[in-house]
Design an enzyme around this catalytic site. Structure first.
Site, PDB file in Angstrom:
ATOM      1  N   ARG A   1       0.810  -0.992  -0.011  1.00  0.00           N
ATOM      2  CA  ARG A   1       0.000  -0.197   0.063  1.00  0.00           C
ATOM      3  C   ARG A   1       0.882   1.125  -0.041  1.00  0.00           C
ATOM      4  O   ARG A   1       1.734   1.429   0.795  1.00  0.00           O
ATOM      5  CB  ARG A   1      -0.810  -0.065   1.372  1.00  0.00           C
TER       6      ARG A   1
ATOM      7  N   HIS B   1      -2.640  10.884   0.787  1.00  0.00           N
ATOM      8  CA  HIS B   1      -2.474  10.699   2.109  1.00  0.00           C
ATOM      9  C   HIS B   1      -1.388  12.072   2.654  1.00  0.00           C
ATOM     10  O   HIS B   1      -0.291  11.917   2.729  1.00  0.00           O
ATOM     11  CB  HIS B   1      -1.138   9.446   2.236  1.00  0.00           C
TER      12      HIS B   1
ATOM     13  N   GLU C   1      -7.205   8.381   6.404  1.00  0.00           N
ATOM     14  CA  GLU C   1      -7.583   8.809   7.846  1.00  0.00           C
ATOM     15  C   GLU C   1      -7.988  10.403   7.832  1.00  0.00           C
ATOM     16  O   GLU C   1      -7.548  11.434   8.030  1.00  0.00           O
ATOM     17  CB  GLU C   1      -6.122   9.248   8.432  1.00  0.00           C
TER      18      GLU C   1
ATOM     19  N   ASN D   1      -7.302   1.745  10.086  1.00  0.00           N
ATOM     20  CA  ASN D   1      -5.966   1.866  10.762  1.00  0.00           C
ATOM     21  C   ASN D   1      -6.090   1.937  12.286  1.00  0.00           C
ATOM     22  O   ASN D   1      -7.093   2.603  12.785  1.00  0.00           O
ATOM     23  CB  ASN D   1      -5.351   3.069  10.347  1.00  0.00           C
TER      24      ASN D   1
ATOM     25  N   TYR E   1      -3.963   1.708  16.018  1.00  0.00           N
ATOM     26  CA  TYR E   1      -2.748   1.688  16.828  1.00  0.00           C
ATOM     27  C   TYR E   1      -3.140   1.576  18.415  1.00  0.00           C
ATOM     28  O   TYR E   1      -2.147   0.810  18.875  1.00  0.00           O
ATOM     29  CB  TYR E   1      -2.178   2.994  16.510  1.00  0.00           C
TER      30      TYR E   1
ATOM     31  N   GLU F   1      -3.298  -0.277   8.179  1.00  0.00           N
ATOM     32  CA  GLU F   1      -2.282   0.231   8.782  1.00  0.00           C
ATOM     33  C   GLU F   1      -2.352  -0.202  10.354  1.00  0.00           C
ATOM     34  O   GLU F   1      -3.476  -0.423  10.947  1.00  0.00           O
ATOM     35  CB  GLU F   1      -2.065   1.941   9.000  1.00  0.00           C
TER      36      GLU F   1
END
Ligand code: FCB
Length: 455
Positions: free
Chosen positions: A77, A121, A166, A298, A300, A356
């Protein structure tokens, strides 16, 4: 499926983005981006660095593709730098910019690696910023023009498209909190920016479909799983607010529910937004809800929410563990499991990719030049196990992209954070796969997780 294995066809990949790795910021006709401008403004980046050179991927892409192949990656990606293609945002097309991505895509396909292309991005052409940037509706129109140019050029070979990466970061981190380019701290503009990002996504979907028949189209949203510090009503409210602000504000409209009513109410009556959502025009919400093929997730970390003002709050029963990465993000794999289950069953999403997930640890070469990043292996193991459990629970998760292929320019944190499975020596541009890269290669080969052996 055997206990630690993944379904046949599960796609294993890694992710990067243009500004974070390419460098060559002024080469071959590329225009200036808002990140070029931001990083060249003193005080914006913690170590004073820029992405002018970054990982020099623009010149080293062929070696990087060879490395991906060596590590057994099945998918990659990456994002396209808008100002390489349309140097002033709209109008004249820079063929040299398209040629770079043509070469990259061809190289990936020749190596048997499936390209997943993110159109945006974060590196908006500065010329569009000068005309108002994302808070202005015309930027959404410009995005569609750009998406059209790129998907016409690459659409015969690229079968997986991600419109945006995002929107929370594009809208709020960049226009409300001011940590990312263009560094605004203007609340209503931040919501307008978010809206125009989502709108541009919705408008671009049919254009991409027309240019790339049969391709999969989706969007990548970022999630911070919200959990209450205590069972009190006050903490429950704080948690719902955060979830609305960070997660629901973006997911709900993409899946046809419009902006969440509780948040519209909070924003318009709570004094934070001194006007109605007047940037929403008739037809916008229908456009944003354009049917997509997948959601990119994504993930985290989580946030634990506490209403510090509530007089009679209950004592906290949930606290973050001290297992944190160098971003100071808590390691919380359970959050990924809960998130995937919630998204699929709560929004009826037919297909998901983790686009991600990863961690920043500074582990570098030892005397023998080896990098034993056991903490990354543990992080990946935990999060991949969360993916596997979500699959077992019935979530149609189709693939996983590790952030990141290699250490790179981590936005406002510059080069102080290393998310790569491959070490980058920025002085020499040497790449050294870390132990986690070989571990990941073995996972891909086996299509299964090994038992976790404590280091
Ligand atoms: C995400 C970004 C990505 C990278 C990781 C650590 O928010 O999409 O570019 O910076 O965080």
């Amino acid at each position: 499926m055997a206990s630690r294995s993944f379904p046949t066809g599960f796609l294993w990949g890694a992710a990067t983005s243009s500004y974070q790795i390419e460098g060559a910021w002024q080469e071959d006709g590329k225009g200036e981006s808002i990140w070029d401008r931001f990083t060249h403004t003193p005080g914006k980046i913690i170590d004073g660095s820029t992405g002018d050179v970054a990982c020099d991927h623009y010149h080293r892409w062929a070696d990087d593709v060879a490395l991906m192949a060596e590590l057994g990656l099945q998918a990659y990606r990456f994002s396209i730098a808008w100002p390489r293609i349309l140097p002033v945002g709209r109008g004249p097309v820079n063929q040299a910019g398209l040629d770079f991505y043509n070469r990259l895509v061809d190289g990936l396909l020749a190596a048997g690696i499936t390209p997943f292309v993110t159109l945006y991005h974060w590196d908006l052409p500065q010329a569009l910023q000068d005309r108002g940037g994302w808070p202005v509706r015309a930027t959404a129109e410009a995005f569609v023009e750009y998406a059209d140019v790129v998907t016409r050029a690459l659409g015969d070979r690229v079968q997986h498209w991600i419109t945006h990466n995002e929107p929370w970061c594009i809208g709020l981190l960049s226009h409300q909190i001011g940590e990312h380019a263009p560094g605004w701290r203007v609340w209503p503009a931040a919501l307008a920016a978010s809206h125009h990002v989502l709108l541009s996504h919705g408008w671009a979907v049919p254009v991409i479909r027309a240019n790339c028949p049969g391709a999969e189209v989706g969007i990548t949203l970022n999630y911070t799983v919200a959990e209450a510090a205590s069972p009190s009503a006050a903490d429950a409210r704080a948690t719902r607010y955060f979830d609305g602000y960070f997660n629901r504000w973006f997911t709900d409209p993409v899946y046809g529910r419009g902006y969440p009513a509780d948040m519209v109410d909070a924003y318009t009556t709570g004094g934070q937004l001194p006007r109605e959502l007047d940037f929403v025009q008739p037809g916008d919400m229908e456009a944003i809800a354009a049917q997509t093929d997948f959601l990119g997730v994504n993930y985290y970390t989580r946030a634990i929410l506490r209403d510090e003002q509530a007089a009679d709050n209950l004592p906290p029963t949930r606290v973050a563990s001290d297992d944190v990465t160098e971003m100071e993000w808590e390691v919380y794999p359970e959050g990924l499991y809960r998130l995937l289950v919630r998204l699929h069953f709560g929004y009826d999403i037919p297909k998901l990719y983790v686009t991600e997930n990863g961690c920043s640890y500074g582990d570098g070469p030892d005397a023998q030049g080896r990098i034993q990043d056991d903490r990354r292996i543990a992080y990946l193991h935990g999060h991949l196990d969360a993916c596997r459990r979500a699959l077992e629970a019935g979530v149609p998760l189709a693939g996983y992209f590790q952030w990141s292929l290699m250490d790179n320019f981590e936005w406002a944190k510059g080069y102080t954070q290393r998310f790569g499975m491959v070490w980058v020596d920025y002085a020499t541009q040497q790449r050294i796969p870390k132990a986690s890269a070989y571990w990941y290669r073995d996972v891909i080969r086996a299509n299964a997780l090994p038992p976790l052996v404590a280091a």
